[in-house]
Design an enzyme around this catalytic site. Structure first.
Site, PDB file in Angstrom:
ATOM      1  CE  LYS A  88     -38.556  38.342 -36.565  1.00 21.62           C
ATOM      2  NZ  LYS A  88     -38.983  37.049 -35.446  1.00 21.62           N
ATOM      3  N   GLY A 188     -52.719  28.406 -42.548  1.00 25.85           N
ATOM      4  CA  GLY A 188     -51.601  28.541 -42.725  1.00 25.85           C
ATOM      5  C   GLY A 188     -50.476  26.843 -42.116  1.00 25.85           C
ATOM      6  CB  VAL A 189     -50.674  23.660 -42.993  1.00 23.62           C
ATOM      7  CG1 VAL A 189     -51.359  23.703 -42.158  1.00 23.62           C
ATOM      8  CG2 VAL A 189     -50.675  23.762 -44.516  1.00 23.62           C
ATOM      9  CB  VAL A 192     -44.397  26.882 -37.566  1.00 23.69           C
ATOM     10  CG1 VAL A 192     -44.914  26.031 -35.939  1.00 23.69           C
ATOM     11  CG2 VAL A 192     -43.380  28.093 -36.949  1.00 23.69           C
TER      12      VAL A 192
END
Length: 360
Positions: A88, A188-189, A192
Site C-alpha cells: 500500500k 459513507g456513500v 463504493v
C-alpha cells in the site's frame, strides 16, 4: 532519534502489526510529494494495493496507515485467491490542494524504482485519471482508464463483493440471503457506498445513509428518493431496528465507543481496517453481532485490478467476486468450529495460505 521514529521502528520490527519486508519513504521537493510505500509480503507474488492520498495530521500517522493497510492487503489478496502479496502507498497532503501532474509523475517514478515488487492502483483520494498519469512513469500501475488499457473504476466490483458478503452474513444470521425488508445503514456513500446502495435498493432493503459530504448524499437521494438520510454515523449506529451496519468510509468504525451502542445484528461494509484495535473483534462477537471481515468482503476491487495485469475481462472478474459469498460463509463456519471470532478465522485461513507459499 525522535519518539516518532522510535514508534515507527517498533511497529515495523517488533509489534504484531509489523513484519513488513520493505518500507520506502519518498520525497520530491520540486513537486511537493511526500509518500510512503509499504510492502508487507511478496510470498504469494508482487505486492498489490492502492495509493491513498490523504491530509494526515502527522508523518507518523501516515506511516502507521501505510503499515496497517499494506498488511491488510496481504490478507485480502490471500483470501481472494490472488497470486499477489500485500502493499500500500500513502501520499501525504490534501489532494484538493496539492495534487498535480508533476506530483503524480514523481510518485510513479518512485513506484517504478521498486522494479515490480509493488503494483499500485486507486484508493481514497486517487482516481482512474490519476493512475493514467502515474502509468506514464510506471508500468506497474492498475486501475487505469479503458482508453489507456485499464479496467476503469474498481468501485463497481468492490460494492458487488460487499453485497455478496452481506448476503452471506444474512444467510448465516437469519437463514436467508435476501436483504428484502431489512433495515441497512450505510455510512459513507462515495466511490463504493453509492454502488452498494443501488444493490440494496434493488434487493428490496430499507436503506439509511449518512456522509460528511452533502453532494454524495444528494446524489443518492436524487436517484433513490426512498432512501432515508440520517445526521451522522453516531445516529446511524444507534438507530432502532437496524439490521445491518455497512461502514464504507475510513477505518476504525468498530471501536470501544461504537461497539457497545451498535443496534445492528450484522456489520458488513467496504471500509478497510474497521477494527480499531486488537480485541475489538471479540467485543463484537460477545455482543452476538455477526462481523464479516472487511478485507474479505471488499476484495472485489483488488480482484478487478489484478485481472487488469492479464487483460481485463469484466465478466471473469464478476464471477470471481461472486465467490466472496462462499468465502464469507466458509469463514463463519471456521469461526464456529474453532470457537473464535470471524476476523480471527479469516486471519488463520490467510496466514495458512501465505505460510504454504513460503514453504513451496
Amino acid at each position: 532519534m525522535t519518539d516518532v521514529t522510535d514508534g515507527v521502528l517498533h511497529t515495523l520490527f517488533q509489534s504484531e502489526q509489523g513484519g513488513h519486508e520493505q518500507v520506502v519513504l519518498c520525497q520530491d521537493r520540486a513537486s511537493g510529494l511526500k509518500a510512503v510505500i509499504a510492502i508487507h509480503s511478496t510470498a504469494l507474488g508482487p505486492a498489490l494495493g492502492g495509493t491513498r492520498f490523504y491530509p494526515y495530521a502527522t508523518e507518523e500517522e501516515a506511516v502507521a496507515d501505510a503499515l496497517n493497510l499494506s498488511r491488510g492487503m496481504s490478507y485480502k489478496n490471500a483470501m481472494a485467491g490472488l497470486d499477489h502479496g500485500g502493499g500500500k502507498a500513502v501520499i501525504i497532503g490534501d489532494p484538493e490542494q496539492i495534487k498535480t501532474e508533476e506530483l503524480l509523475l514523481a510518485y510513479g517514478r518512485f513506484v517504478a524504482s521498486l522494479g515490480g515488487r509493488y503494483v499500485t492502483a486507486c484508493d481514497v483520494g486517487t482516481y482512474v485519471a490519476d493512475m493514467d498519469v502515474v502509468a506514464r512513469e510506471n508500468r506497474w500501475t492498475t486501475g487505469r482508464s479503458p482508453e489507456n488499457g485499464g479496467a476503469g473504476d474498481s468501485s463497481v466490483l468492490t460494492a458487488f463483493g460487499v453485497f455478496q458478503g452481506m448476503r452471506a452474513s444474512a444467510q448465516f444470521a437469519w437463514g436467508d440471503p435476501s436483504l428484502r425488508g431489512r433495515k441497512v445503514g450505510v455510512a459513507g456513500v462515495g466511490k463504493v457506498g453509492h454502488y452498494l446502495v443501488e444493490h440494496l435498493v434493488e434487493d428490496g432493503a430499507e436503506v439509511l445513509v449518512t456522509d460528511v459530504r452533502e453532494e454524495s448524499v444528494r446524489r443518492i437521494t436524487e436517484k433513490f428518493p426512498q432512501v432515508t438520510v440520517v445526521a451522522d454515523t453516531d445516529t446511524l449506529i444507534r438507530t432502532e431496528g437496524l439490521d445491518v451496519y455497512a461502514p464504507c468510509a475510513l477505518g476504525g468504525a468498530l471501536n470501544d465507543d461504537t461497539v457497545p451502542v451498535l443496534t445492528a445484528k450484522i456489520v458488513c461494509g467496504a471500509a478497510n481496517n474497521q477494527l480499531a484495535h486488537p480485541g475489538v473483534e471479540k467485543d463484537v462477537a460477545d455482543r452476538g453481532i455477526v462481523y464479516a471481515p472487511d478485507y474479505v468482503v471488499n476484495a472485489g476491487g483488488v480482484i478487478q485490478v489484478a485481472d487488469e495485469l492479464h487483460g481485463f475481462d469484466f465478466e471473469r472478474c464478476k464471477a470471481k467476486a461472486s465467490k466472496i459469498f462462499d468465502t464469507t460463509l466458509a469463514i463463519f463456519a471456521r469461526a464456529k468450529a474453532d470457537g473464535i471470532p470471524p476476523a480471527a478465522a479469516a486471519d488463520r485461513i490467510a496466514e495458512q495460505r501465505m505460510a504454504e507459499a513460503r514453504r513451496a
